[in-house]
Write an enzyme that holds these catalytic residues in place. Sequence first.
Site, PDB file in Angstrom:
ATOM      1  N   ASP A  12       0.883  -1.149   0.000  1.00  0.00           N
ATOM      2  CA  ASP A  12       0.000   0.000   0.000  1.00  0.00           C
ATOM      3  C   ASP A  12       0.934   1.215   0.000  1.00  0.00           C
ATOM      4  OD1 ASP A  12      -2.367   1.598   0.389  1.00  0.00           O
ATOM      5  OD2 ASP A  12      -1.821   1.756   2.501  1.00  0.00           O
ATOM      6  N   ASP A  14      -0.077   4.904   1.208  1.00  0.00           N
ATOM      7  CA  ASP A  14      -0.316   5.832   2.315  1.00  0.00           C
ATOM      8  C   ASP A  14      -0.098   5.171   3.673  1.00  0.00           C
ATOM      9  OD1 ASP A  14      -1.008   7.610   0.320  1.00  0.00           O
ATOM     10  OD2 ASP A  14      -3.162   7.371   0.615  1.00  0.00           O
TER      11      ASP A  14
END
Length: 186
Positions: A12, A14
């Site tokens: 991922d 963020d």
Amino acid sequence: MTTRMPKLVAFDLDYTLWDLWIDTHVSGPLHRHKNTLNEVLDKHDSPISFYPDVPQILHRLHTAEVVVAAASRTSAPKLARQCLSLLLIPPKETEDARPKKAADYFHQAEIYPGSKLTHFKQLHEKTGIPYSEMLFFDDEHRNREVEALGVTFCLVPNGVNHNVFEQGLAMWRKRNLGKVTGEDTE
């Protein structure tokens, strides 16, 4: 002990690779000051960079010929892709080479709003890599849903670092212990 690596490692973005939400904390357009390593600036000159250990982890995966993917549900996919294109990764300490764009380390990028199940189904379809050969690092518990597909999920509480990366590899290796051959052990 095995040194076998998954065929695909996904991250991922963020709060996994960088310490912000690209869709709420950043205002485009992005730019880089000259050839500054591992730093991009937004419209207000606020810095965006990978967590400190991320460049070495990307080098390690590249050296091991592991497919690297970004799997992000951001609502600002263009900004996330721009950031990956502008961030410069320093060369390995043992190399006398030029920095490379972070995007060059990512073979696949599933960056759009929606379920991570969709992201991983697309990764599987595009690469042909079995879900059991995938390891995913993410900061959100809800994305553990990918384990239903057979992906190994590693929760990242405070960004990816060497310890978290090793924990994820250990989890993946434990799940795949029966698939390790004598050639893959030390």
